[in-house]
Enzyme design. Structure first.
Site, PDB file in Angstrom:
ATOM      1  N   LYS A 151       0.899  -1.165   0.000  1.00 49.47           N
ATOM      2  CA  LYS A 151       0.000   0.000   0.000  1.00 49.47           C
ATOM      3  C   LYS A 151       0.940   1.219   0.000  1.00 49.47           C
ATOM      4  O   LYS A 151       1.658   1.467   0.972  1.00 49.47           O
ATOM      5  CB  LYS A 151      -0.859  -0.077   1.251  1.00 49.47           C
ATOM      6  CG  LYS A 151      -1.889   0.919   1.657  1.00 49.47           C
ATOM      7  CD  LYS A 151      -2.148   2.181   0.964  1.00 49.47           C
ATOM      8  CE  LYS A 151      -2.601   3.210   1.981  1.00 49.47           C
ATOM      9  NZ  LYS A 151      -1.581   4.216   2.264  1.00 49.47           N
ATOM     10  N   GLY A 208       5.473   2.757  10.832  1.00 50.50           N
ATOM     11  CA  GLY A 208       4.820   4.062  10.885  1.00 50.50           C
ATOM     12  C   GLY A 208       4.461   4.445  12.294  1.00 50.50           C
ATOM     13  O   GLY A 208       5.143   4.064  13.252  1.00 50.50           O
ATOM     14  N   SER A 209       3.355   5.183  12.394  1.00 51.89           N
ATOM     15  CA  SER A 209       2.961   5.744  13.688  1.00 51.89           C
ATOM     16  C   SER A 209       2.309   4.697  14.580  1.00 51.89           C
ATOM     17  O   SER A 209       1.793   3.685  14.104  1.00 51.89           O
ATOM     18  CB  SER A 209       1.976   6.881  13.440  1.00 51.89           C
ATOM     19  OG  SER A 209       0.827   6.358  12.802  1.00 51.89           O
ATOM     20  N   GLY A 212      -1.453   4.389  13.631  1.00 54.35           N
ATOM     21  CA  GLY A 212      -1.678   3.577  12.428  1.00 54.35           C
ATOM     22  C   GLY A 212      -1.440   2.099  12.698  1.00 54.35           C
ATOM     23  O   GLY A 212      -2.271   1.249  12.365  1.00 54.35           O
ATOM     24  N   GLY A 213      -0.316   1.781  13.325  1.00 58.26           N
ATOM     25  CA  GLY A 213       0.026   0.387  13.598  1.00 58.26           C
ATOM     26  C   GLY A 213      -0.996  -0.287  14.495  1.00 58.26           C
ATOM     27  O   GLY A 213      -1.411  -1.421  14.245  1.00 58.26           O
ATOM     28  N   GLU A 232       6.105  -1.902  13.330  1.00 53.72           N
ATOM     29  CA  GLU A 232       7.223  -1.193  13.966  1.00 53.72           C
ATOM     30  C   GLU A 232       6.757   0.241  14.088  1.00 53.72           C
ATOM     31  O   GLU A 232       6.510   0.902  13.091  1.00 53.72           O
ATOM     32  CB  GLU A 232       8.476  -1.237  13.080  1.00 53.72           C
ATOM     33  CG  GLU A 232       8.876  -2.614  12.614  1.00 53.72           C
ATOM     34  CD  GLU A 232       9.416  -3.477  13.729  1.00 53.72           C
ATOM     35  OE1 GLU A 232      10.072  -2.938  14.627  1.00 53.72           O
ATOM     36  OE2 GLU A 232       9.156  -4.686  13.706  1.00 53.72           O
ATOM     37  N   CYS A 269      12.964   6.910  13.642  1.00 57.16           N
ATOM     38  CA  CYS A 269      12.281   6.184  14.728  1.00 57.16           C
ATOM     39  C   CYS A 269      13.219   5.958  15.913  1.00 57.16           C
ATOM     40  O   CYS A 269      12.772   5.676  17.013  1.00 57.16           O
ATOM     41  CB  CYS A 269      11.763   4.855  14.213  1.00 57.16           C
ATOM     42  SG  CYS A 269      13.025   3.921  13.356  1.00 57.16           S
ATOM     43  N   GLU A 360       5.814  10.146  21.785  1.00 63.27           N
ATOM     44  CA  GLU A 360       6.810  10.583  20.802  1.00 63.27           C
ATOM     45  C   GLU A 360       6.432  11.947  20.217  1.00 63.27           C
ATOM     46  O   GLU A 360       5.273  12.177  19.862  1.00 63.27           O
ATOM     47  CB  GLU A 360       6.856   9.540  19.665  1.00 63.27           C
ATOM     48  CG  GLU A 360       7.861   9.846  18.578  1.00 63.27           C
ATOM     49  CD  GLU A 360       7.731   8.887  17.376  1.00 63.27           C
ATOM     50  OE1 GLU A 360       6.603   8.503  17.028  1.00 63.27           O
ATOM     51  OE2 GLU A 360       8.772   8.545  16.797  1.00 63.27           O
TER      52      GLU A 360
HETATM   53  P1  NAP Z   1       1.802   6.641   9.410  1.00 62.05           P
HETATM   54  O1  NAP Z   1       1.088   7.932   9.301  1.00 62.05           O
HETATM   55  O2  NAP Z   1       1.339   5.708  10.459  1.00 62.05           O
HETATM   56  O3  NAP Z   1       1.738   5.972   7.965  1.00 62.05           O
HETATM   57  C1  NAP Z   1       2.216   4.664   7.654  1.00 62.05           C
HETATM   58  C2  NAP Z   1       1.275   3.994   6.633  1.00 62.05           C
HETATM   59  O4  NAP Z   1       0.149   3.451   7.326  1.00 62.05           O
HETATM   60  C3  NAP Z   1       0.695   4.907   5.570  1.00 62.05           C
HETATM   61  O5  NAP Z   1       0.559   4.186   4.354  1.00 62.05           O
HETATM   62  C4  NAP Z   1      -0.648   5.265   6.138  1.00 62.05           C
HETATM   63  O6  NAP Z   1      -1.568   5.628   5.157  1.00 62.05           O
HETATM   64  C5  NAP Z   1      -1.064   3.967   6.801  1.00 62.05           C
HETATM   65  N1  NAP Z   1      -2.008   4.203   7.909  1.00 62.05           N
HETATM   66  C6  NAP Z   1      -1.810   4.981   8.991  1.00 62.05           C
HETATM   67  N2  NAP Z   1      -2.865   4.908   9.819  1.00 62.05           N
HETATM   68  C7  NAP Z   1      -3.749   4.057   9.245  1.00 62.05           C
HETATM   69  C8  NAP Z   1      -5.040   3.565   9.612  1.00 62.05           C
HETATM   70  N3  NAP Z   1      -5.636   3.937  10.749  1.00 62.05           N
HETATM   71  N4  NAP Z   1      -5.682   2.713   8.770  1.00 62.05           N
HETATM   72  C9  NAP Z   1      -5.091   2.335   7.611  1.00 62.05           C
HETATM   73  N5  NAP Z   1      -3.870   2.763   7.209  1.00 62.05           N
HETATM   74  C10 NAP Z   1      -3.201   3.610   8.017  1.00 62.05           C
HETATM   75  O7  NAP Z   1       3.375   6.853   9.710  1.00 62.05           O
HETATM   76  P2  NAP Z   1       4.350   7.893   8.992  1.00 62.05           P
HETATM   77  O8  NAP Z   1       3.884   9.265   9.265  1.00 62.05           O
HETATM   78  O9  NAP Z   1       4.565   7.498   7.620  1.00 62.05           O
HETATM   79  O10 NAP Z   1       5.766   7.659   9.742  1.00 62.05           O
HETATM   80  C11 NAP Z   1       6.181   8.347  10.888  1.00 62.05           C
HETATM   81  C12 NAP Z   1       6.157   7.437  12.101  1.00 62.05           C
HETATM   82  O11 NAP Z   1       6.790   6.198  11.780  1.00 62.05           O
HETATM   83  C13 NAP Z   1       6.903   7.954  13.307  1.00 62.05           C
HETATM   84  O12 NAP Z   1       6.118   7.768  14.447  1.00 62.05           O
HETATM   85  C14 NAP Z   1       8.143   7.079  13.379  1.00 62.05           C
HETATM   86  O13 NAP Z   1       8.689   6.943  14.663  1.00 62.05           O
HETATM   87  C15 NAP Z   1       7.628   5.800  12.842  1.00 62.05           C
HETATM   88  N6  NAP Z   1       8.678   4.951  12.294  1.00 62.05           N
HETATM   89  C16 NAP Z   1       8.952   3.777  12.911  1.00 62.05           C
HETATM   90  C17 NAP Z   1       9.972   2.979  12.441  1.00 62.05           C
HETATM   91  C18 NAP Z   1      10.291   1.688  13.132  1.00 62.05           C
HETATM   92  O14 NAP Z   1      11.021   0.893  12.602  1.00 62.05           O
HETATM   93  N7  NAP Z   1       9.760   1.427  14.283  1.00 62.05           N
HETATM   94  C19 NAP Z   1      10.692   3.350  11.316  1.00 62.05           C
HETATM   95  C20 NAP Z   1      10.378   4.541  10.688  1.00 62.05           C
HETATM   96  C21 NAP Z   1       9.339   5.321  11.203  1.00 62.05           C
HETATM   97  P3  NAP Z   1      -1.998   7.184   5.042  1.00 62.05           P
HETATM   98  O15 NAP Z   1      -0.807   7.977   4.787  1.00 62.05           O
HETATM   99  O16 NAP Z   1      -3.008   7.159   3.953  1.00 62.05           O
HETATM  100  O17 NAP Z   1      -2.522   7.582   6.356  1.00 62.05           O
END
Ligand code: NAP
Length: 493
Positions: A151, A208-209, A212-213, A232, A269, A360
């Site tokens: 996706k 991601g966040s 979302g996760g 993650e 992250c 965070e």
């Molecule tokens: P994000 O907003 O959670 O987006 C990640 C993906 O998930 C996107 O494709 C998003 O689609 C989808 N998504 C999010 N919420 C969803 C929901 N409720 N239902 C369905 N799909 C959903 O994260 P981000 O802004 O890209 O990344 C930033 C975050 O990632 C930070 O918190 C960072 O710490 C974390 N991160 C973690 C790691 C790790 O390894 N732990 C690595 C890198 C980043 P949409 O954009 O359409 O919402």
């Protein structure tokens, strides 16, 4: 400009049917064939670097050098996971041969990992290559024998499209079955939801966040047949400054940490979002100098407007909490969608009593916690949520004097660093990128390093099967020459 259409429910069904029929053949492709496919993807990415980098620069505002090194890392991931796939250690083969002359004879038992089925991958906005379309989750799933459906992240949809076309080109060259890899777009959460809920989906990889996760994890566990979600998520990566080391190096640590907090505009992250020390002259020196360094950092454009908006909102919320003091902000005021490098401080009591301070703030922000003594530092460690990393800035003597503090810190993270910074995640077999919830949804696994392949496979045991009907991995003659545990001995014989 974003021009992609969201996949419909029908599109998702069509994609999943194709992925399933690809799985029916790909599951029995040899580990050598899977590895060749992964090497071919790496080659395609390398030869398309000059197209990929400018698109990613325009979409993410990340620098050319940062993106170039991320792409190099992505290629390295694919190649090294391909080598690991072919080497076969991840298959965890165990063979216990028949014992017929025992009072209750032992049957012939042979166990190995087999692929789960189609995997949905959600990449993150801050790593358009390494944790996205052709990133670690995709590489691990393909190595395990699973088709992948990505996706695309709307924040870098065109970069994702370009990376997807490299994967599809490699699939064609390697004669992979149709449906081995599919790329779908979706701005609406509905697309992700449909993918996770589809009955033919067998696992999810997410970076991601936390919101979302957790949302996707909850959806997957509420299915009639729950499936694993390897999410993650965010982390604040606490850094514990122990007294002897701090007194030796407060100035150096301030410089080192200012750089780590601002690396890639704080959008990692593993960004150090929390620094914990014992109040006194050494900690004051550290805080003062960290503040001085932060003032010199100019605001920079963040990944996208949504990330910038969340940063400003979360930073303001944290700074508005009782007993939180702003230590320093950048001397330059930020422009639109720019970061605002910030250091704040609070007492250990304020931190322990306020869950907002555990959240965070994704960007260049760090909170320094002042403890009365080591006992209070231990209480802070006990209150800490699960983390990807924890760091100790300590002498050997600091460690030996505080072993129970070290144990508490270790209980709450996946990687424990001594005298370094948490930013920078090496891609190798010994890396652990995953920690107790909420850092990840399953702390037993890693998303970096070839052990990540195991997330998308499950063990199956063959009992009493004749040699000619067994998979090559389990045959007596070991035709693949992989390492196996045979009658409790690790061997390649
Ligand atoms: P994000 O907003 O959670 O987006 C990640 C993906 O998930 C996107 O494709 C998003 O689609 C989808 N998504 C999010 N919420 C969803 C929901 N409720 N239902 C369905 N799909 C959903 O994260 P981000 O802004 O890209 O990344 C930033 C975050 O990632 C930070 O918190 C960072 O710490 C974390 N991160 C973690 C790691 C790790 O390894 N732990 C690595 C890198 C980043 P949409 O954009 O359409 O919402």
């Amino acid at each position: 400009m974003y021009t992609f259409k969201d996949a419909t429910k029908e599109d998702v069904d069509n994609v999943m049917q194709k992925a399933w029929s690809a799985f029916e053949s790909y599951r029995s492709f040899s580990i050598k064939q899977r590895a060749a496919f992964m090497h071919a993807i790496a080659n395609e990415l390398t030869s398309h670097a000059s197209a990929l980098i400018p698109i990613a620069m325009a979409e993410t505002h990340l620098s050319e050098s940062r993106l170039q090194s991320e792409l190099t890392r992505t290629v390295f991931q694919l190649n090294s996971y391909a080598d690991a796939c072919e080497q076969g250690n991840w298959l965890d083969v165990r063979i216990d041969k028949v014992i017929s002359d025992r009072q209750r004879p032992r049957p012939d038992l042979r166990k190995m990992l087999i692929p789960l089925g189609p995997v949905i991958v959600f990449g993150s906005s801050n790593f358009p290559f390494a944790y996205s379309t052709a990133g670690g989750d995709t590489a691990c799933a393909l190595a395990a024998g699973c088709p992948v459906i990505v996706k695309a992240h709307p924040a870098h949809a065109q970069t994702s499209e370009e990376a997807a076309s490299c994967i599809l080109k490699a699939a064609k060259i390697c004669r992979m079955p149709e449906g081995i890899f599919t790329h779908v777009h979706g701005v609406s959460f509905e697309v992700g939801k449909e993918l996770v809920l589809h009955p033919l989906t067998k696992a999810v990889g997410f970076t991601g966040s936390l919101s979302g996760g957790k949302a996707l994890f909850d959806l997957a566990t509420q299915r009639k047949d729950p499936i694993p979600v390897f999410a993650e998520m965010g982390s604040i990566n606490p850094v514990y400054l122990l007294p002897e080391k701090l007194s030796e190096s407060a100035l150096d640590q301030a410089k080192t940490y200012a750089a780590s907090i601002n690396l890639s505009v704080g959008q990692f992250c593993t960004n150090p979002g929390l620094i914990i020390g014992i109040d006194g002259p050494d900690l004051q020196t550290f805080i003062k100098n960290l503040g001085e360094e932060i003032k010199k950092v100019s605001p920079s454009p963040m990944l996208h407007a949504g990330i910038a908006k969340s940063f400003i909102a979360n930073r303001s919320k944290a700074l508005a909490q009782n007993d939180v003091h702003t230590v320093a902000v950048s001397d330059t005021r930020p422009g639109e969608n720019e970061s605002y490098p910030t250091i704040a401080s609070a007492t250990a009591q304020a931190f322990m009593n306020n869950p907002v301070l555990h959240q965070e703030v994704f960007g260049p922000y760090s909170l320094v916690i002042k403890c009365r003594d080591v006992a209070e530092m231990k209480s802070v460690a006990e209150k800490m949520e699960g983390q990807l990393t924890s760091t100790l800035i300590a002498t050997e003597n600091d460690i030996q004097q505080n072993l129970s503090l070290v144990d508490k810190i270790k209980d709450r993270c996946g990687r424990i660093i001594l005298n370094g910074v948490p930013t920078g995640v090496e891609v190798c077999l010994s890396m652990q990128h995953g920690g107790p919830y909420p850092a990840t949804t399953d702390s037993r696994f890693t998303s970096v390093g070839a052990d990540g392949i195991k997330r998308f496979a499950r063990p199956v045991c063959y009992q009493n099967w004749p040699d000619n009907l067994l998979p090559d991995e389990l045959k007596d003659g070991n035709p693949l020459k992989i390492w196996r545990t045979v009658n409790n001995q690790l061997t390649r014989d």
